[in-house]
Design a protein around this motif. Sequence first.
Motif, PDB file in Angstrom:
ATOM      1  N   THR A   2       0.838  -1.193   0.000  1.00 27.02           N
ATOM      2  CA  THR A   2       0.000   0.000   0.000  1.00 27.02           C
ATOM      3  C   THR A   2       0.876   1.247   0.000  1.00 27.02           C
ATOM      4  O   THR A   2       1.900   1.298   0.678  1.00 27.02           O
ATOM      5  N   ASP A   3       0.455   2.244  -0.758  1.00 32.44           N
ATOM      6  CA  ASP A   3       1.166   3.526  -0.709  1.00 32.44           C
ATOM      7  C   ASP A   3       1.042   4.102   0.692  1.00 32.44           C
ATOM      8  O   ASP A   3      -0.012   3.970   1.334  1.00 32.44           O
ATOM      9  N   PRO A   4       2.097   4.775   1.187  1.00 33.66           N
ATOM     10  CA  PRO A   4       1.972   5.380   2.517  1.00 33.66           C
ATOM     11  C   PRO A   4       0.879   6.448   2.530  1.00 33.66           C
ATOM     12  O   PRO A   4       0.642   7.112   1.518  1.00 33.66           O
ATOM     13  N   LEU A   5       0.232   6.578   3.657  1.00 34.48           N
ATOM     14  CA  LEU A   5      -0.822   7.580   3.827  1.00 34.48           C
ATOM     15  C   LEU A   5      -0.166   8.952   3.963  1.00 34.48           C
ATOM     16  O   LEU A   5       0.660   9.164   4.856  1.00 34.48           O
ATOM     17  N   ARG A   6      -0.527   9.871   3.095  1.00 37.89           N
ATOM     18  CA  ARG A   6       0.006  11.237   3.206  1.00 37.89           C
ATOM     19  C   ARG A   6      -0.751  11.974   4.300  1.00 37.89           C
ATOM     20  O   ARG A   6      -1.986  12.019   4.305  1.00 37.89           O
ATOM     21  N   ILE A   7       0.013  12.569   5.222  1.00 36.27           N
ATOM     22  CA  ILE A   7      -0.582  13.354   6.302  1.00 36.27           C
ATOM     23  C   ILE A   7       0.081  14.727   6.309  1.00 36.27           C
ATOM     24  O   ILE A   7       1.284  14.844   6.551  1.00 36.27           O
ATOM     25  N   ASP A   8      -0.703  15.752   6.000  1.00 38.93           N
ATOM     26  CA  ASP A   8      -0.215  17.128   6.063  1.00 38.93           C
ATOM     27  C   ASP A   8      -0.637  17.714   7.404  1.00 38.93           C
ATOM     28  O   ASP A   8      -1.822  17.682   7.751  1.00 38.93           O
ATOM     29  N   ILE A   9       0.344  18.224   8.168  1.00 37.68           N
ATOM     30  CA  ILE A   9       0.041  18.792   9.484  1.00 37.68           C
ATOM     31  C   ILE A   9       0.407  20.270   9.493  1.00 37.68           C
ATOM     32  O   ILE A   9       1.571  20.637   9.322  1.00 37.68           O
ATOM     33  N   VAL A  10      -0.602  21.110   9.665  1.00 39.67           N
ATOM     34  CA  VAL A  10      -0.400  22.551   9.757  1.00 39.67           C
ATOM     35  C   VAL A  10      -0.312  22.889  11.246  1.00 39.67           C
ATOM     36  O   VAL A  10      -1.225  22.556  12.016  1.00 39.67           O
ATOM     37  N   SER A  11       0.792  23.528  11.652  1.00 36.24           N
ATOM     38  CA  SER A  11       0.961  23.751  13.091  1.00 36.24           C
ATOM     39  C   SER A  11       1.954  24.864  13.371  1.00 36.24           C
ATOM     40  O   SER A  11       2.651  25.347  12.482  1.00 36.24           O
ATOM     41  N   ASP A  12       2.004  25.238  14.654  1.00 37.04           N
ATOM     42  CA  ASP A  12       2.973  26.215  15.134  1.00 37.04           C
ATOM     43  C   ASP A  12       3.647  25.622  16.367  1.00 37.04           C
ATOM     44  O   ASP A  12       2.977  24.968  17.186  1.00 37.04           O
ATOM     45  N   VAL A  13       4.948  25.862  16.518  1.00 34.47           N
ATOM     46  CA  VAL A  13       5.655  25.278  17.671  1.00 34.47           C
ATOM     47  C   VAL A  13       5.307  25.970  18.984  1.00 34.47           C
ATOM     48  O   VAL A  13       5.728  25.512  20.050  1.00 34.47           O
ATOM     49  N   MET A  14       4.526  27.043  18.952  1.00 31.39           N
ATOM     50  CA  MET A  14       4.014  27.665  20.185  1.00 31.39           C
ATOM     51  C   MET A  14       2.746  26.975  20.670  1.00 31.39           C
ATOM     52  O   MET A  14       2.228  27.310  21.733  1.00 31.39           O
ATOM     53  N   CYS A  15       2.206  26.059  19.884  1.00 37.19           N
ATOM     54  CA  CYS A  15       0.884  25.481  20.139  1.00 37.19           C
ATOM     55  C   CYS A  15       0.998  24.163  20.901  1.00 37.19           C
ATOM     56  O   CYS A  15       1.437  23.157  20.334  1.00 37.19           O
ATOM     57  N   PRO A  16       0.616  24.142  22.187  1.00 38.98           N
ATOM     58  CA  PRO A  16       0.730  22.903  22.964  1.00 38.98           C
ATOM     59  C   PRO A  16      -0.132  21.774  22.405  1.00 38.98           C
ATOM     60  O   PRO A  16       0.263  20.600  22.436  1.00 38.98           O
ATOM     61  N   TRP A  17      -1.301  22.127  21.866  1.00 39.93           N
ATOM     62  CA  TRP A  17      -2.182  21.079  21.337  1.00 39.93           C
ATOM     63  C   TRP A  17      -1.602  20.458  20.064  1.00 39.93           C
ATOM     64  O   TRP A  17      -1.980  19.353  19.684  1.00 39.93           O
TER      65      TRP A  17
END
Length: 214
Positions: A2-17
């Motif tokens: 299976t092709d790997p699942l592409r996961i795009d993560i939009v984030s900031d390193v100030m964001c604890p969550w």
Amino acid sequence: MTDPLRIDIVSDVMCPWCIIGYRQLALALAATGTPHDIHWHPFELNPQMPPEGQNTRDHIIEKYGSTPEQSEQSRQQMKALGDDLGFDFAWAEDSRMHNTFNAHQLLHWANTQGRMHDLKQALFTAHFTHRRNLSDTGVLAEIASQIGLDRTEAEAVLTDQRYANDVRRAEQFWQQQGISGVPAMVFDRKHLVTGAQGVENYTSILTQLAQMKG
């Protein structure tokens, strides 16, 4: 295969969550044995933040209208979640929020070296565990060198701001996709999941995606 699942993560390193959500996702990926390919993308929670930053508690109270008690309760909740996930939130009275535009530029450069993911994790730890000043170019270059990247080049990248326009374009792209808060994860380029969902929910999402592909 299976092709790997592409996961795009939009984030900031100030964001604890963002680090909580990523750690939860990582556990779900491991539990389901999902082949995956993670791509990190920039988002600035506070693009107008001055270089000297702002006390975290003061900032949260000012930005979200939280009472000091709510702010403390939220910190304790995040601390407990972090402990469960093997991540140390070392909150203190002098914890500060910082401008992350330079951090995002350094991450963009690290991506050209194939080390963006490693630098992202190091920056989360530097900010939340060691309370480093991530708007300081010297601190950023030092963190880059600690994971094996070239310190001199890291400093040059930040001094000449060569990736500033790339970062702004990337931020604008995701804002145009309707992303207004982080973490925002896009699975397989079409399924958007926002917020830190918890290991069980991520596991369920990954299982459903596998069934759809299967």
